[in-house]
Each structure stands twice: as structure tokens, then as C-alpha cells.
Design a protein around this motif. Structure first.
Motif, PDB file in Angstrom:
ATOM      1  N   LEU A 121       0.864  -1.182   0.000  1.00  0.00           N
ATOM      2  CA  LEU A 121       0.000   0.000   0.000  1.00  0.00           C
ATOM      3  C   LEU A 121       0.900   1.232   0.000  1.00  0.00           C
ATOM      4  O   LEU A 121       2.096   1.147   0.291  1.00  0.00           O
ATOM      5  N   VAL A 122       0.311   2.374  -0.308  1.00  0.00           N
ATOM      6  CA  VAL A 122       1.031   3.643  -0.209  1.00  0.00           C
ATOM      7  C   VAL A 122       0.347   4.492   0.853  1.00  0.00           C
ATOM      8  O   VAL A 122      -0.869   4.693   0.806  1.00  0.00           O
ATOM      9  N   LEU A 123       1.135   4.958   1.837  1.00  0.00           N
ATOM     10  CA  LEU A 123       0.640   5.897   2.850  1.00  0.00           C
ATOM     11  C   LEU A 123       0.971   7.310   2.391  1.00  0.00           C
ATOM     12  O   LEU A 123       2.128   7.614   2.091  1.00  0.00           O
ATOM     13  N   GLN A 141      11.461  -1.132   8.601  1.00  0.00           N
ATOM     14  CA  GLN A 141      11.901  -0.924   7.220  1.00  0.00           C
ATOM     15  C   GLN A 141      10.716  -0.544   6.342  1.00  0.00           C
ATOM     16  O   GLN A 141       9.774  -1.321   6.172  1.00  0.00           O
ATOM     17  N   ILE A 142      10.745   0.691   5.797  1.00  0.00           N
ATOM     18  CA  ILE A 142       9.766   1.142   4.816  1.00  0.00           C
ATOM     19  C   ILE A 142      10.533   1.887   3.725  1.00  0.00           C
ATOM     20  O   ILE A 142      11.735   2.118   3.846  1.00  0.00           O
ATOM     21  N   GLY A 201       3.273  18.454  -2.322  1.00  0.00           N
ATOM     22  CA  GLY A 201       4.243  18.385  -1.238  1.00  0.00           C
ATOM     23  C   GLY A 201       3.993  17.299  -0.215  1.00  0.00           C
ATOM     24  O   GLY A 201       4.713  17.208   0.789  1.00  0.00           O
ATOM     25  N   LYS A 202       2.976  16.482  -0.416  1.00  0.00           N
ATOM     26  CA  LYS A 202       2.698  15.405   0.541  1.00  0.00           C
ATOM     27  C   LYS A 202       3.810  14.344   0.475  1.00  0.00           C
ATOM     28  O   LYS A 202       4.504  14.206  -0.525  1.00  0.00           O
ATOM     29  N   ARG A 203       3.979  13.603   1.563  1.00  0.00           N
ATOM     30  CA  ARG A 203       4.956  12.508   1.620  1.00  0.00           C
ATOM     31  C   ARG A 203       4.241  11.188   1.319  1.00  0.00           C
ATOM     32  O   ARG A 203       3.132  10.950   1.819  1.00  0.00           O
ATOM     33  N   GLU A 204       4.880  10.342   0.533  1.00  0.00           N
ATOM     34  CA  GLU A 204       4.300   9.045   0.193  1.00  0.00           C
ATOM     35  C   GLU A 204       5.283   7.937   0.527  1.00  0.00           C
ATOM     36  O   GLU A 204       6.477   8.027   0.187  1.00  0.00           O
ATOM     37  N   PHE A 205       4.764   6.885   1.173  1.00  0.00           N
ATOM     38  CA  PHE A 205       5.612   5.781   1.623  1.00  0.00           C
ATOM     39  C   PHE A 205       5.006   4.449   1.198  1.00  0.00           C
ATOM     40  O   PHE A 205       3.792   4.247   1.280  1.00  0.00           O
TER      41      PHE A 205
END
Length: 491
Positions: A421-423, A444-445, A461-465
Motif C-alpha cells: 500500500l502507499v501511505l 523498514q519502509i 508536497g505530501k509525503r508518500e511511503f
């Protein structure tokens, strides 16, 4: 010879190697003059108290390496040496030193790992984006079929196979793709390779003479292997933005390329599923432009709510789609079996390309034949159904955990399919800082920033993980997400 060597008969290094190394050193250090004569084989053997055989072997080794030459009735003589040869290092080989080096290799194993291209990290919670649950691997059946193949075909399998891949496996893959992925192809269109990059490289070389192929369009963000391979062959990369339905067709029409790479069943990394209307529009574009589509279907088998989405390749007879797939997600990456399905009209170019290179089969013939039998006996279908149920449970668990520990602070992207998934979240911290904080907490991500063409990330500008779940034990998913929420909350 100025000084006789001290030979160790009980040493692990053969006598002739010790002797040739000694003579080499004397030649390099100019202790033996150019064209000077060496003792005869018989005389040197008497001087050293050994048989003539190791002396003969030593001399032949020196001749082969260019230190000594031999002329009839003139014996063995030293070749003239250039000045820079004095920099040659002759190893001081003894059994004891070899043993010390051998031991040091293992003692320094952790240091070597730290310097690896992809260092191994031991973490408490490993949310790797594409790791399988290897406890589900069918070890018993696989070993049974491998032993049978090895027993019946061992000698044949040790030789080169068909450069395009084993025929029987290609037949099984064609049947499998038609049944499970809706791909319309024959075994003649399938090329098997050990690794995606290798197949992509063969594809680039197959397309070299395609009219108008001057650049390639790719999804942005997207998997780096495709643009990276084409870029290294000199092709400009044209990034195409994504919307809620996948690749932006209007932008694709505007840039005027003849090749595009997409992952329509489960876009990497954002998980978008391209709807049928967009797929048909993309196929229409390829027909109209005389272009080709590379369809990456890396994990198309794994959809957890509803049926798997059929491939785009099979939506239209004779489609201009190059289909890429493999068994890394379905079985295990270590088997090193991937494949591509070429349109029939490209098979001639592929065969011509082969004639210019004469490459050999890259995937293990033993693994290919074992997989062929595994598929023929119906075991692959059983295995996919089994792991899909397990991964669905883990998928649902991780979504539940994210909602429990993050609440409304994050957006979950790419649900219902694949291994990750992507957060998506807002933060004053950089993505690198957030990844480092997670790693410090034993988690670990991966940040998704490196998958954007310019590394900039989303425009807002959002962060995606990228958070993988398939390889995690079910009972550790909740604690892992809880630990991640705490690590970021404590920043």
C-alpha cells in the motif's frame, strides 16, 4: 637461477606453482637477466630433489604466461621484460596464508555486506514492498518435481537450451496466461529470461529499427527499471502524469511518442487500476500512431476483492502490446524466471536481433523444467489460490491497523491488490527524515520519492511511503504499524 626456492611438499600449494612463482619473482626483480638460460628440467629436478614432472609443469606455466621462451637445443630462456613489469605483484602463496585469508573472508562478512549494492538490514518490522511469504512456498512438491527432472534429464539439462526458453514451459505459460490473465498468445511469442532487465534489454535491441522510435513515455511516478534501461540505450524519457484512472491519454497524444510503458492492472507504486475505457483508448492510440505499449503485469494475479483484472494485451486481437510478467511474486524471486510476450509482427525482428548477438538461455533449465511440470500438474493454480487468501487477510489486517493507529492523519492509496500500500501524509519532516526515524525504531519502509522522474514527489508536497505486507507475519502487522505511528509521533 640465483637462489633455489624452499619448496613445501606438504603445502596446499602444488610444487610446480611454488616453483613457477619463485622464478617469476626473480625475473620481475631482474635477478635473472634477459635471455639468460634456466637449468634444464632434469638438472633443476636433481638440484631440488624432486621429480621432473613439477619442473616441466612450472616451465610450461612460465611459457604460457610469457615469462620464459623455449628454443630447440637452446633450452629455456628468460624473455625480455618491459620496465613497467617491475610493478607486477607475485602472490606469496602458502597453505597457511590461504587459510588465514579464507578465515578473514568469513570474519569480515558483515563488513562486506555493509558495502554491498543492496545492504542487508536486520530490522524488527520489515515492510518490504515486494517480499513474498516464503513459508507458503510449496517446498515438498517443488523438490519432488526437481528431483524427478534431475534424475531423468540431468545430462541434457547441463547443455545450452533454446535461447528463447524451454518449449514445454512456454507452452505452459501460454496456457496459464490465457486462463488466468486473459492474454492471447502462442508459445512462439514468449521469451523467457532470468531477470526483467535482461528481457527489457533484448526488447530495446528488438525495437532498434522501429520507424519513429526516438523516445519512450513512462508513468510518473513509476517503476524505474523500464525508463532506466531505455535511457542507458540512449532513448530520451518522457514522463506522463497520472490521474485517477492511470496514464493521462491527452498528454500522451501531445508528446507524440511511439512507445509507452504502463502497469494497468495495478499501477506501481500508486496501485491504480486502469478502467476499461482508458485501456481501450490506449489501444486505439497505439493503432493510430503505429506505436507499441509495454504492459507490465508484475502482480496482476493478486486482487483481493473481486476477480483479477484481465490483461490489456488480450482485449483486442493482434493488439500492439508487449506483455511482461514473471514468477517472482507468484512463487519466489530466486527462481529467476520472467517472460515477455511479443506481438507476432515483432518476432522476425527478435530473431534477427538474436542472429547478431547469439545470446544463450539465461534462466536455469532445471528451474524451467521443474516449473513446467509444476504448472502441468495443476500445482501453480492451487498455490496462487492459497497465497491469495493469505495475502488478502494480511491486506485487510494492515488497513485495519493503519486506520487504528494513524486515524485521519494518512491517506491509504492502492488498496485491494498487490503486495503493498502507499501511505500519503502531510509532514514538516522530509521523506528521508521519516524513513530514518522508522529505521531507528527497527522498521523498514520506503519513500516513493525516488519513483518520480525528477525525484520531486507529489506536486502538493505530501509525503508518500510504500508499505509492504505480504512478507510480514500476520501477528506482527499490527505491532509494526503501531511502532511506526509512535516513531513518527515522537519526532
Amino acid at each position: 637461477m640465483n637462489q633455489l626456492p624452499k619448496l613445501e611438499e606438504n603445502d596446499r600449494i602444488p610444487i610446480y606453482v611454488q616453483l613457477s612463482d619463485h622464478i617469476k619473482k626473480e625475473i620481475i626483480q631482474r635477478e635473472l637477466a634477459e635471455h639468460s638460460k634456466l637449468p634444464s628440467v632434469r638438472k633443476l629436478a636433481e638440484m631440488l630433489g624432486i621429480s621432473t614432472t613439477p619442473v616441466e609443469w612450472a616451465y610450461q606455466q612460465l611459457i604460457a604466461e610469457g615469462y620464459v621462451y623455449s628454443q630447440p637445443r637452446r633450452g629455456y630462456r628468460v624473455r625480455p621484460m618491459m620496465d613497467r613489469y617491475s610493478k607486477i605483484q607475485v602472490p606469496m602463496r602458502t597453505g597457511h596464508e590461504n587459510m588465514v585469508i579464507h578465515e578473514q573472508h568469513y570474519h569480515n562478512h558483515s563488513k562486506i555486506e555493509r558495502n554491498a549494492i543492496r545492504p542487508t538490514r536486520v530490522v524488527e518490522f520489515d515492510f518490504h514492498m515486494s517480499r513474498n511469504d516464503f513459508s507458503l512456498f510449496p517446498f515438498g512438491k517443488w523438490q519432488q518435481y526437481a528431483n524427478r527432472i534431475w534424475r531423468e534429464e540431468a545430462e541434457e539439462l547441463l547443455f545450452y537450451g533454446d535461447p528463447q526458453g524451454e518449449w514445454g514451459l512456454r507452452c505452459e505459460i501460454a496456457h496459464y496466461l490465457g486462463q488466468f490473465r486473459g492474454v492471447n498468445c502462442s508459445p512462439e511469442q514468449i521469451v523467457i529470461g532470468a531477470e526483467q532487465h535482461l528481457l527489457m534489454s533484448l526488447l530495446v535491441q528488438t525495437l532498434l529499427h522501429l520507424d519513429g522510435l526516438q523516445s519512450i513515455a513512462v508513468e510518473n511516478p513509476g517503476y524505474r527499471l523500464l525508463p532506466g534501461t531505455f535511457r542507458n540505450y540512449g532513448y530520451p524519457i518522457v514522463p506522463i502524469p497520472l490521474d485517477d484512472e492511470g496514464l493521462d491519454i491527452l498528454e500522451l497524444n501531445r508528446v507524440g511518442v511511439k512507445l509507452v510503458g504502463v502497469s494497468p492492472s495495478h499501477q506501481f507504486p500508486l496501485g491504480t487500476t486502469m478502467p476499461i475505457a482508458r485501456r481501450m483508448a490506449l489501444l486505439d492510440w497505439a493503432e493510430r500512431m503505429g506505436a507499441y505499449i509495454i504492459e507490465d503485469d508484475y502482480d496482476g494475479e493478486f486482487r483481493y476483492h473481486g476477480r483479477p483484472i484481465p490483461s490489456m494485451q488480450g482485449l483486442r486481437e493482434g493488439s500492439r502490446v508487449i506483455y511482461m510478467g514473471g514468477f517472482s511474486q507468484v512463487l519466489a524471486p530466486a527462481l529467476c524466471i520472467h517472460y515477455m510476450v511479443l506481438p507476432k509482427e515483432l518476432m522476425g525482428s527478435f530473431r534477427e536481433m538474436y542472429k547478431t548477438i547469439l545470446f544463450e538461455q539465461s534462466a536455469s533449465r532445471l528451474h524451467q523444467r521443474t516449473l513446467e511440470m509444476f504448472m502441468h500438474e495443476g500445482e501453480l493454480g492451487k498455490h496462487i489460490r492459497k497465497v491469495r487468501n493469505v495475502y488478502k487477510r494480511k491486506h485487510d489486517l494492515i488497513i485495519q491497523a493503519i486506520r487504528q493507529y494513524f486515524g485521519e492523519k494518512v491517506e491509504i492509496i492502492g488498496q485491494n491488490a498487490g503486495f503493498h500500500l502507499v501511505l500519503r501524509m502531510g509532514s514538516t519532516q522530509t521523506a528521508a527524515e521519516l524513513v530514518a526515524a522508522a529505521l531507528s525504531a527497527g522498521i523498514q519502509i520506503s519513500s516513493a520519492e525516488y519513483l518520480w522522474t525528477d525525484g520531486s514527489g507529489p506536486a502538493d508536497g505530501k509525503r508518500e511511503f510504500i508499505i509492504g505486507f505480504a512478507g510480514m507475519e500476520s501477528e506482527r502487522i499490527g505491532p509494526g504499524i503501531a511502532a511506526l505511528a509512535k516513531a513518527w509521533r515522537d519526532l
